[in-house]
Design a protein around this motif. Structure first.
Motif, PDB file in Angstrom:
ATOM      1  N   LEU A  19     -23.328 -24.948  19.467  1.00  0.00           N
ATOM      2  CA  LEU A  19     -22.183 -25.704  19.992  1.00  0.00           C
ATOM      3  C   LEU A  19     -21.472 -26.474  18.884  1.00  0.00           C
ATOM      4  CD1 LEU A  19     -23.715 -27.119  23.313  1.00  0.00           C
ATOM      5  CD2 LEU A  19     -22.057 -25.268  23.082  1.00  0.00           C
ATOM      6  N   LEU A  20     -22.252 -27.121  18.026  1.00  0.00           N
ATOM      7  CA  LEU A  20     -21.652 -27.903  16.950  1.00  0.00           C
ATOM      8  C   LEU A  20     -20.928 -27.005  15.951  1.00  0.00           C
ATOM      9  CD1 LEU A  20     -21.196 -30.574  15.504  1.00  0.00           C
ATOM     10  CD2 LEU A  20     -23.431 -30.324  14.428  1.00  0.00           C
ATOM     11  N   THR A  21     -21.503 -25.848  15.657  1.00  0.00           N
ATOM     12  CA  THR A  21     -20.865 -24.934  14.712  1.00  0.00           C
ATOM     13  C   THR A  21     -19.529 -24.446  15.240  1.00  0.00           C
ATOM     14  OG1 THR A  21     -23.064 -24.190  14.005  1.00  0.00           O
ATOM     15  CG2 THR A  21     -21.187 -22.844  13.352  1.00  0.00           C
ATOM     16  N   PHE A  22     -19.472 -24.094  16.530  1.00  0.00           N
ATOM     17  CA  PHE A  22     -18.213 -23.658  17.119  1.00  0.00           C
ATOM     18  C   PHE A  22     -17.186 -24.793  17.118  1.00  0.00           C
ATOM     19  CE2 PHE A  22     -20.312 -19.859  18.701  1.00  0.00           C
ATOM     20  CZ  PHE A  22     -19.281 -18.939  18.693  1.00  0.00           C
ATOM     21  N   LEU A  23     -17.637 -26.013  17.399  1.00  0.00           N
ATOM     22  CA  LEU A  23     -16.712 -27.150  17.387  1.00  0.00           C
ATOM     23  C   LEU A  23     -16.120 -27.352  15.999  1.00  0.00           C
ATOM     24  CD1 LEU A  23     -15.417 -29.652  18.694  1.00  0.00           C
ATOM     25  CD2 LEU A  23     -17.501 -30.922  18.109  1.00  0.00           C
ATOM     26  N   MET A  24     -16.960 -27.311  14.961  1.00  0.00           N
ATOM     27  CA  MET A  24     -16.482 -27.527  13.607  1.00  0.00           C
ATOM     28  C   MET A  24     -15.566 -26.397  13.162  1.00  0.00           C
ATOM     29  SD  MET A  24     -17.798 -30.376  13.299  1.00  0.00           S
ATOM     30  CE  MET A  24     -16.976 -30.677  11.743  1.00  0.00           C
ATOM     31  N   ARG A  25     -15.869 -25.161  13.556  1.00  0.00           N
ATOM     32  CA  ARG A  25     -15.003 -24.048  13.189  1.00  0.00           C
ATOM     33  C   ARG A  25     -13.641 -24.149  13.876  1.00  0.00           C
ATOM     34  NH1 ARG A  25     -16.683 -20.008   9.519  1.00  0.00           N
ATOM     35  NH2 ARG A  25     -14.530 -19.432   9.942  1.00  0.00           N
ATOM     36  N   LEU A  26     -13.625 -24.676  15.106  1.00  0.00           N
ATOM     37  CA  LEU A  26     -12.346 -24.885  15.786  1.00  0.00           C
ATOM     38  C   LEU A  26     -11.532 -25.971  15.097  1.00  0.00           C
ATOM     39  CD1 LEU A  26     -13.443 -24.657  19.538  1.00  0.00           C
ATOM     40  CD2 LEU A  26     -12.024 -23.028  18.287  1.00  0.00           C
ATOM     41  N   ILE A  27     -12.206 -27.031  14.653  1.00  0.00           N
ATOM     42  CA  ILE A  27     -11.514 -28.107  13.927  1.00  0.00           C
ATOM     43  C   ILE A  27     -10.921 -27.577  12.624  1.00  0.00           C
ATOM     44  CG2 ILE A  27     -11.855 -30.296  12.693  1.00  0.00           C
ATOM     45  CD1 ILE A  27     -13.919 -31.033  14.823  1.00  0.00           C
ATOM     46  N   LEU A  28     -11.647 -26.673  11.970  1.00  0.00           N
ATOM     47  CA  LEU A  28     -11.211 -26.120  10.683  1.00  0.00           C
ATOM     48  C   LEU A  28     -10.431 -24.817  10.844  1.00  0.00           C
ATOM     49  CD1 LEU A  28     -14.537 -26.687   8.725  1.00  0.00           C
ATOM     50  CD2 LEU A  28     -12.474 -28.062   8.576  1.00  0.00           C
ATOM     51  N   LEU A  29      -9.999 -24.514  12.068  1.00  0.00           N
ATOM     52  CA  LEU A  29      -9.348 -23.237  12.333  1.00  0.00           C
ATOM     53  C   LEU A  29      -8.063 -23.063  11.525  1.00  0.00           C
ATOM     54  CD1 LEU A  29      -9.426 -20.637  14.020  1.00  0.00           C
ATOM     55  CD2 LEU A  29      -8.096 -21.831  15.770  1.00  0.00           C
ATOM     56  N   VAL A  30      -7.242 -24.112  11.469  1.00  0.00           N
ATOM     57  CA  VAL A  30      -5.944 -24.011  10.779  1.00  0.00           C
ATOM     58  C   VAL A  30      -6.111 -23.770   9.275  1.00  0.00           C
ATOM     59  CG1 VAL A  30      -3.811 -25.223  10.215  1.00  0.00           C
ATOM     60  CG2 VAL A  30      -4.718 -25.328  12.540  1.00  0.00           C
ATOM     61  N   PRO A  31      -6.870 -24.624   8.543  1.00  0.00           N
ATOM     62  CA  PRO A  31      -6.998 -24.358   7.101  1.00  0.00           C
ATOM     63  C   PRO A  31      -7.697 -23.041   6.780  1.00  0.00           C
ATOM     64  CG  PRO A  31      -8.463 -26.146   7.784  1.00  0.00           C
ATOM     65  CD  PRO A  31      -7.539 -25.877   8.916  1.00  0.00           C
ATOM     66  N   SER A  32      -8.685 -22.656   7.575  1.00  0.00           N
ATOM     67  CA  SER A  32      -9.373 -21.396   7.293  1.00  0.00           C
ATOM     68  C   SER A  32      -8.466 -20.204   7.577  1.00  0.00           C
ATOM     69  CB  SER A  32     -10.661 -21.296   8.114  1.00  0.00           C
ATOM     70  OG  SER A  32     -10.381 -21.346   9.501  1.00  0.00           O
ATOM     71  N   SER A  33      -7.608 -20.292   8.600  1.00  0.00           N
ATOM     72  CA  SER A  33      -6.658 -19.216   8.888  1.00  0.00           C
ATOM     73  C   SER A  33      -5.637 -19.087   7.765  1.00  0.00           C
ATOM     74  CB  SER A  33      -5.942 -19.469  10.218  1.00  0.00           C
ATOM     75  OG  SER A  33      -6.846 -19.428  11.298  1.00  0.00           O
TER      76      SER A  33
END
Length: 322
Positions: free
Chosen positions: A78-92
């Motif tokens: 759950l935490l990993t998915f939350l952090m990846r969603l937070i970082l979605l814009v810069p990683s994209s």
């Protein structure tokens, strides 16, 4: 010989500034460590704990507390998915920049071949191509730098929850959390507090390899690459990409085998998310096609009958000769 770890009680035993010595008695024989000093944390360490480490650590405990079985594995996912969603814009942005760099690579190769030996001209023309494509080599690096503090804090938090009880890190509303209720066995097969050196590293390595292949999955240009590029000192991008595709999974698999399985679960979950994100980015139209489709509404002129163009032009008045 033997080893006795104090990690589980580290912050409870050494939470005050001063000089310490660890003493262990076995069968009336006393073993002691050299004296060591606990010093006050520096400004950088306090800032790191306040803005990164502590918030993410508490999020991990929160997700552990709210899931019915208090499963650490579920909390990590759950935490990993939350952090990846937070970082979605810069990683994209990083993935799109990497994709654009691959799209313009044939033009860069053509410039290197055309102006061979003239490094100044090559640099100028390359900069012009980057500008027209609205990208640069650092475009895929800078967004990743934003992620590093969060990813490092997440790594430490997963490791510490799996093997230690750092109650001093908890916020006030979570102070009553009982670390003894944490279930570190995930799916009945993976002990997150211990190292798993076969199945998990191999799985993580395969996932990482799949992500790297997707990242460099653009079709190769039909333009032949110059054989003399190595002599000019120009980087061979295809060779670099190929090396990363095989070296990175091996490196990640090695680190996974040497760390608690909870960290491997975090990395595997993050990689799965990254694979899905990479597939979505790869399905987007290239920039050139986007610009072409956007400009399709421009007015175009088509010559129907070239030989009869005089019909549509006003006749010039002829001057009468005297």
């Amino acid at each position: 010989k033997g080893k006795y770890s104090l990690l589980k009680w580290n912050y409870d035993l050494f939470n005050e500034i001063g000089r310490y010595k660890a003493v262990l008695t076995i069968e009336d024989i006393e073993y002691s460590s050299p004296e060591f000093t606990i010093k006050e944390r520096g400004l950088l360490k306090r800032g790191w704990d306040t803005f990164f480490h502590k918030p993410i650590y508490n999020l991990l405990i929160f997700f552990t507390k709210i899931n019915p079985t208090h499963s650490l594995g579920v909390a990590i996912v759950l935490l990993t998915f939350l952090m990846r969603l937070i970082l979605l814009v810069p990683s994209s942005r990083a993935l799109r920049s990497q994709k654009r760099m691959q799209e313009i690579q044939p033009r860069i190769q053509e410039i290197q071949r055309k102006y061979k030996g003239n490094q100044e001209k090559i640099a100028m023309e390359t900069m012009a191509v980057w500008k027209n494509a609205k990208t640069n080599p650092l475009g895929s690096c800078l967004p990743m730098l934003i992620q590093f503090p969060i990813l490092i804090a997440l790594y430490f938090s997963v490791r510490e929850v799996a093997v230690a009880e750092n109650s001093y890190m908890l916020y006030e509303f979570q102070q009553n959390f009982d670390f003894g209720t944490i279930q570190t066995m995930f799916l009945g097969i993976l002990e997150l507090a211990e190292r798993e050196q076969i199945f998990l590293p191999i799985t993580i390595g395969i996932l990482q390899f799949a992500q790297m292949k997707l990242t460099f999955s653009l079709k190769k240009s039909k333009t032949p690459e110059p054989k003399e590029k190595k002599k000019d000192g120009m980087p061979d991008m295809s060779s670099m990409n190929k090396s990363m595709t095989y070296a990175m999974p091996l490196m990640i698999a090695f680190f996974t085998a040497s760390l608690p399985a909870g960290v491997g679960l975090y990395w595997g979950t993050s990689t799965l998310f990254g694979i899905g994100q990479t597939i979505a980015i790869n399905r987007e139209k290239p920039e050139d096609k986007k610009n072409k489709s956007n400009n399709s509404s421009e007015v175009t002129v088509k010559v129907v009958e070239k030989n009869e163009k005089e019909k549509y032009l006003p006749k010039a008045k002829s001057k009468k000769k005297k």
